[in-house]
Design a protein around this motif. Structure first.
Motif, short mmCIF file in Angstrom:
data_model
loop_
_atom_site.label_atom_id
_atom_site.label_comp_id
_atom_site.label_asym_id
_atom_site.label_seq_id
_atom_site.Cartn_x
_atom_site.Cartn_y
_atom_site.Cartn_z
N VAL A 49 -32.81 -28.74 -19.83
CA VAL A 49 -31.86 -28.95 -18.74
C VAL A 49 -31.12 -27.64 -18.42
O VAL A 49 -30.65 -26.95 -19.32
N ILE A 50 -31.04 -27.33 -17.11
CA ILE A 50 -30.16 -26.25 -16.63
C ILE A 50 -28.92 -26.95 -16.11
O ILE A 50 -28.97 -27.73 -15.16
N GLY A 51 -27.79 -26.70 -16.73
CA GLY A 51 -26.58 -27.47 -16.47
C GLY A 51 -25.89 -27.18 -15.15
O GLY A 51 -26.19 -26.21 -14.45
N LYS A 52 -24.94 -28.02 -14.82
CA LYS A 52 -24.14 -27.88 -13.60
C LYS A 52 -23.43 -26.53 -13.60
O LYS A 52 -22.80 -26.13 -14.59
N ASP A 53 -23.56 -25.81 -12.49
CA ASP A 53 -22.90 -24.51 -12.28
C ASP A 53 -23.38 -23.43 -13.27
O ASP A 53 -22.71 -22.40 -13.42
N SER A 80 -36.95 -29.90 -17.23
CA SER A 80 -37.26 -31.07 -16.40
C SER A 80 -36.11 -31.47 -15.49
O SER A 80 -36.31 -32.25 -14.55
N VAL A 81 -34.91 -30.92 -15.73
CA VAL A 81 -33.73 -31.27 -14.92
C VAL A 81 -32.94 -30.00 -14.59
O VAL A 81 -32.65 -29.19 -15.47
N ILE A 82 -32.61 -29.84 -13.29
CA ILE A 82 -31.69 -28.79 -12.85
C ILE A 82 -30.52 -29.50 -12.19
O ILE A 82 -30.68 -30.21 -11.20
N LYS A 83 -29.34 -29.30 -12.74
CA LYS A 83 -28.18 -30.07 -12.29
C LYS A 83 -27.47 -29.44 -11.08
O LYS A 83 -27.80 -28.35 -10.63
N GLU A 84 -26.49 -30.16 -10.59
CA GLU A 84 -25.75 -29.84 -9.37
C GLU A 84 -25.22 -28.40 -9.38
O GLU A 84 -24.63 -27.94 -10.35
N ASN A 85 -25.47 -27.71 -8.27
CA ASN A 85 -24.94 -26.36 -8.02
C ASN A 85 -25.35 -25.33 -9.08
O ASN A 85 -24.67 -24.31 -9.26
N ALA A 86 -26.44 -25.57 -9.77
CA ALA A 86 -26.84 -24.71 -10.89
C ALA A 86 -26.96 -23.24 -10.50
O ALA A 86 -26.59 -22.35 -11.27
N PHE A 87 -27.48 -22.96 -9.31
CA PHE A 87 -27.69 -21.57 -8.86
C PHE A 87 -26.91 -21.27 -7.58
O PHE A 87 -27.18 -20.27 -6.92
N ARG A 88 -25.99 -22.10 -7.24
CA ARG A 88 -25.24 -21.96 -5.99
C ARG A 88 -24.56 -20.58 -5.89
O ARG A 88 -24.03 -20.06 -6.86
N ASP A 89 -24.62 -20.01 -4.70
CA ASP A 89 -23.97 -18.73 -4.39
C ASP A 89 -24.56 -17.52 -5.12
O ASP A 89 -23.92 -16.47 -5.18
N CYS A 90 -25.75 -17.65 -5.67
CA CYS A 90 -26.43 -16.48 -6.26
C CYS A 90 -26.99 -15.66 -5.10
O CYS A 90 -28.16 -15.80 -4.72
N GLU A 91 -26.17 -14.80 -4.55
CA GLU A 91 -26.49 -14.11 -3.30
C GLU A 91 -27.72 -13.21 -3.40
O GLU A 91 -28.41 -13.00 -2.41
N GLY A 92 -27.96 -12.64 -4.56
CA GLY A 92 -29.08 -11.71 -4.70
C GLY A 92 -30.40 -12.38 -5.02
O GLY A 92 -31.46 -11.73 -4.94
N LEU A 93 -30.38 -13.66 -5.37
CA LEU A 93 -31.60 -14.35 -5.81
C LEU A 93 -32.63 -14.43 -4.69
O LEU A 93 -32.37 -14.99 -3.63
N GLU A 94 -33.81 -13.87 -4.96
CA GLU A 94 -34.90 -13.87 -3.98
C GLU A 94 -36.03 -14.82 -4.37
O GLU A 94 -36.72 -15.34 -3.50
N LYS A 95 -36.19 -15.03 -5.67
CA LYS A 95 -37.34 -15.81 -6.11
C LYS A 95 -37.03 -16.52 -7.42
O LYS A 95 -36.39 -15.96 -8.31
N ILE A 96 -37.50 -17.77 -7.53
CA ILE A 96 -37.38 -18.53 -8.77
C ILE A 96 -38.55 -19.50 -8.84
O ILE A 96 -38.97 -20.06 -7.83
N ASN A 97 -39.09 -19.65 -10.04
CA ASN A 97 -40.17 -20.63 -10.22
C ASN A 97 -39.56 -21.97 -10.61
O ASN A 97 -38.53 -22.03 -11.29
#
Length: 199
Positions: A49-53, A80-97
């Motif tokens: 799990v990738i947690g909230k925020d 298997s689970v990515i929670k709410e806003n886990a990557f929100r506002d990551c301005e530089g993020l271009e790619k994620i699998n």
């Protein structure tokens, strides 16, 4: 990664908040790497799990503001689970699998990732959650997998979408309110015959 060195952060940079019987949830990442590879196992348990925020950038509330510099994130197939806003506002993020075993992707997980350019949803996913890609200005082309049955409210609100395609055999049944509003670059949208409701 072409033309770059992938630095795998030490496990200590991932703060663990919950240990489940069969897995680990990551609460937060505190590193400064541009390319981040999340660990597959911590304390001999799989990261599930990738947690909230967890990676969220908010300098007023969250200490991990360095995350705005992350360009690429590699997640292990155990997630298997990515929670709410886990990557929100990551301005530089271009790619994620997104791992093949991912079955839950909660609201706003990638909202305001303004430089996100490509992402592929796994086959196990059934719902595109509320505000999932809202404000993703550089996400130009997007394919809806055939197993998606619902697109929730504001899923692509204010995104830079120019083209949306549906995988052959689409089972989409519902499109929520303002799902593609205002996507000014999207001139047309062909919806599959399976659709039953548009809010």
């Amino acid at each position: 990664l072409k033309g770059s060195i992938l630095v795998e952060p030490t496990v200590k940079r991932f703060l663990i908040v919950k240990r489940y019987f069969k897995g680990i949830e990551i609460l937060s990442y505190e590193g400064k790497e541009v390319y981040v590879k999340a660990p597959e196992r911590i304390d001999n348990l799989p990261v599930t799990v990738i947690g909230k925020d967890a990676f969220r950038v908010n300098t007023d509330i969250f200490p991990n503001s360095a995350n705005k510099n992350i360009k690429e994130i590699i997640l292990p197939e155990t997630v298997s689970v990515i929670k709410e806003n886990a990557f929100r506002d990551c301005e530089g993020l271009e790619k994620i699998n997104l791992p093949k075993n991912l079955f839950t992707l909660e609201a706003g997980a990638f909202a305001s990732c303004v430089n996100l350019k490509e992402i592929t949803l796994p086959e196990n996913l059934k719902i595109i959650s509320e505000e999932l890609f809202a404000g993703c200005k550089n996400l130009k082309h997007f394919q809806i997998p055939k197993n998606i049955v619902k697109i929730q409210n504001n899923a692509f609100c204010s995104a830079g979408i120019e083209e949306v395609t549906f995988e052959e055999g689409s089972r989409l049944e519902s499109i929520g309110g303002s799902a593609f509003k205002p996507c000014h670059n999207l001139s047309e949208l062909w919806i599959p015959n399976s659709i039953k409701e548009i809010e």
